[in-house]
Motif scaffolding. Structure first.
Motif, short mmCIF file in Angstrom:
data_model
loop_
_atom_site.label_atom_id
_atom_site.label_comp_id
_atom_site.label_asym_id
_atom_site.label_seq_id
_atom_site.Cartn_x
_atom_site.Cartn_y
_atom_site.Cartn_z
N PRO A 9 2.04 13.89 -7.48
CA PRO A 9 1.73 12.46 -7.63
C PRO A 9 2.96 11.64 -8.06
N ARG A 10 3.75 12.21 -8.96
CA ARG A 10 4.94 11.49 -9.40
C ARG A 10 5.99 11.45 -8.30
N TYR A 11 6.09 12.53 -7.57
CA TYR A 11 7.05 12.58 -6.47
C TYR A 11 6.71 11.53 -5.41
N ASP A 12 5.44 11.46 -5.06
CA ASP A 12 5.01 10.50 -4.05
C ASP A 12 5.21 9.06 -4.52
N GLU A 13 4.86 8.83 -5.78
CA GLU A 13 5.05 7.51 -6.38
C GLU A 13 6.51 7.08 -6.27
N MET A 14 7.38 8.01 -6.59
CA MET A 14 8.81 7.73 -6.57
C MET A 14 9.29 7.37 -5.16
N ARG A 15 8.81 8.11 -4.18
CA ARG A 15 9.25 7.86 -2.80
C ARG A 15 8.81 6.49 -2.30
N SER A 16 7.55 6.15 -2.58
CA SER A 16 7.07 4.83 -2.13
C SER A 16 7.81 3.72 -2.86
#
Lengths: 372, 372
Positions: free
Chosen positions: B174-181
């Motif tokens: 979830p944190r990784y995806d948040e960071m990418r967006s």
């Protein structure tokens, strides 16, 4: 966690049901719409022009043909029962496709897509309308690339957050990753092909397979089937079917790019206007006598601004005169027949159910004919 | 499967060891090199110019500062023991960073990065040298965008295939995806800022936090710590530390963009030449009297080709005269002090070990000063 909702029961109907494919398409569309709206609310809302950007993106992804998700789900259904979670997972393939189209259109400087101005053109118009400083074209291109990046990220999230158990997803990731790299590398190879000399038919077919055919039919089918735990035999059948139907699909695209008609019945000849070295044009060149070949070379090589627009009618006649169109129709036909034979064989061998086989047959014909 | 190699034992040394940070950096670098070479062999090898493309990419990712992976691993180490698998997982952050830089440089039309011509410039030169038809610039830009896409995909594969157990990765996604967006949306917001009027300092700080500060320090720290199963208290401390150090890092970047010197000691003033509305320039404008403000507005607004190059020396003097540089140094200092206080407090409260705290302190100072 693997929780199937009440929909699983309510929707449980065989692919042989006349409404099955339409129902799958509608549900994919609803997942994709939902993902885009939700992600935009989450990430884009605080940005200036967020409503406009979210609207453009939602409209764009909503206008797809949903072929990739349909093949993904057919792959799943070839080896496992109906599953709303699997359907949600493969719906991400539409976002992956959106990523590819958004960036391809920037790279090809295409003006139209899915019957509307391309996204980078829409963004540039908005920029111009807002009276901003800087280049609208530049803003449009950068913006479309970034929206493509977001779609690439969200595509994968759709799969990971689909509700499929981790072990099921684990079977899918290697194929999913392979497909994504293949897609980008295929587009890179395409830039090289366009940038150089007239490629051979083999080279065109190779790019066509890697860039479009594989990822439209074969890879989605394999992805769905692998996640469902399909046997190696079933995977092999679906892979071969996918190669044949994917090639037929792309060759039909190439025929339509030269001889196709738009919604008003007007012939378009888009590929000719853009001087694309498609399978049809390259085949025509290989079949042509010296003088027609010279004319086709001039068509493909004249990339100079000074060359003026292509004489589409003359080029179309030249191609027709070589017999390339008829030959390509034969090649398409051979592939569809091959795909149908594979499906029949798999049913006879008991490795594919008749219900999924019926939809695979219909999809093979649909991809090759592009009636709808 | 969670298999720690023999390296785990051999390398087991505390972050207080003088060689610890260098060792982490060297191991990350080796993972990243390995990933790029392996993926290129897998996907790019069959393409024309593959050796050249693979070489450009490997050289580019090899020349990073490895800050993001270092913070990612520090986040991990704040809550868990040494782990080669975790180190491999966070090494993917360098590929994510490469994705961002490759595409940003195309969008900003930057000519230099990491002391070399940018990747799109290198690809364009290669295209020109090969005597291909078509626009070398266009090929360079499209090619760099596609290499960025590949890095985005490979970054995530590096994390997924790191060998960390699925349950550990689940805490990270979830944190990784948040960071990418956040990264892509931040870049989009940046395009809008550049494209319009002079933004306020608050707006600049918001983009700065989202686009650069967060993803350089805060998000990597949180990602590593979350995967390691850190307590909410520890996550909160690392998050606040990350915000402060990230802002200090970016404000230092803005100072260097105006007053910095290159390796030969020559002042650069790159941000001025590009008329960027950075925190320093916008702060100077807010602090300036009417006439200096007019001069700074003219600097930022003159985006016309006809305006000619910026008078860097005059602009630098104008900024200096407002006291903005001193004020920004104070803001940087405040943030570093705040970060150091947070670290000390967390050690006193027993939620952070002294070994990791020592490296966090050194990194805070390093990011704010950019000595190395």
């Amino acid at each position: 966690m693997f929780v199937e909702t009440g929909q699983a029961q309510r929707r449980e109907q065989a692919p042989t049901h006349p409404g099955w494919a339409e129902d799958v398409r509608a549900r994919v569309r609803s997942h994709v719409d939902d993902t885009v709206r939700r992600r935009c609310d989450e990430h884009v809302h605080s940005m200036r022009g967020s409503d406009f950007v979210a609207g453009v993106l939602a409209d764009f992804v909503g206008r797809g043909k949903y072929l990739r998700s349909m093949f993904g789900y057919l792959g799943w259904r070839a080896a496992a029962p109906e599953s709303p979670a699997a359907l949600q997972a493969v719906s991400g393939l539409e976002l992956l496709h959106a990523f590819a189209l958004l960036q391809d259109d920037v790279m090809d400087r295409s003006l139209l897509r899915r019957g509307r101005p391309t996204v980078h053109v829409q963004l540039a118009s908005w920029h111009r309308g807002q009276g901003m400083s800087g280049s609208p074209e530049r803003f449009g291109e950068s913006g479309a690339v970034l929206l493509g990046d977001l779609c690439l990220v969200w595509a994968e999230q759709a799969m990971r957050e689909s509700g499929l158990p981790r072990a099921v997803l684990e079977r899918g990731w290697p194929r999913y990753d392979e497909m994504r790299s293949e897609l980008a590398v295929g587009q890179f190879a395409d830039l090289l092909n366009e940038a150089r000399r007239v490629p051979t038919l083999d080279e065109v077919m190779d790019v066509l397979r890697r860039k479009s055919g594989n990822y439209t039919v074969r890879r989605p089918l394999e992805l769905g089937a692998a996640m469902a735990g399909a046997s190696p035999e079933l995977l092999a059948v679906l892979g071969d079917y996918g190669t044949m139907v994917g090639e037929a699909f792309q060759m039909r695209d190439d025929v339509l790019g030269v001889f196709g008609t738009d919604a008003t019945g007007k012939t378009t000849g888009d590929d000719l206007a853009e001087r694309k070295a498609t399978s049809l044009v390259v085949l025509a060149r290989e079949l042509a006598g010296p003088s027609t070949r010279g004319a086709l070379d001039a068509l493909l090589h004249g990339c100079d601004e000074t060359d003026g627009p292509v004489d589409v009618v003359a080029a179309r006649l030249a191609i027709e005169s070589t017999g390339a169109r008829r030959r390509l129709e034969e090649l398409i036909g051979t592939r569809v027949e091959g795909a149908l034979r594979l499906v029949d064989g798999a049913v006879a061998d008991g490795i594919l159910g008749e219900d999924v086989a019926a939809v695979l047959r219909a999809m093979a014909v649909r991809c090759a004919d592009r009636i709808s």
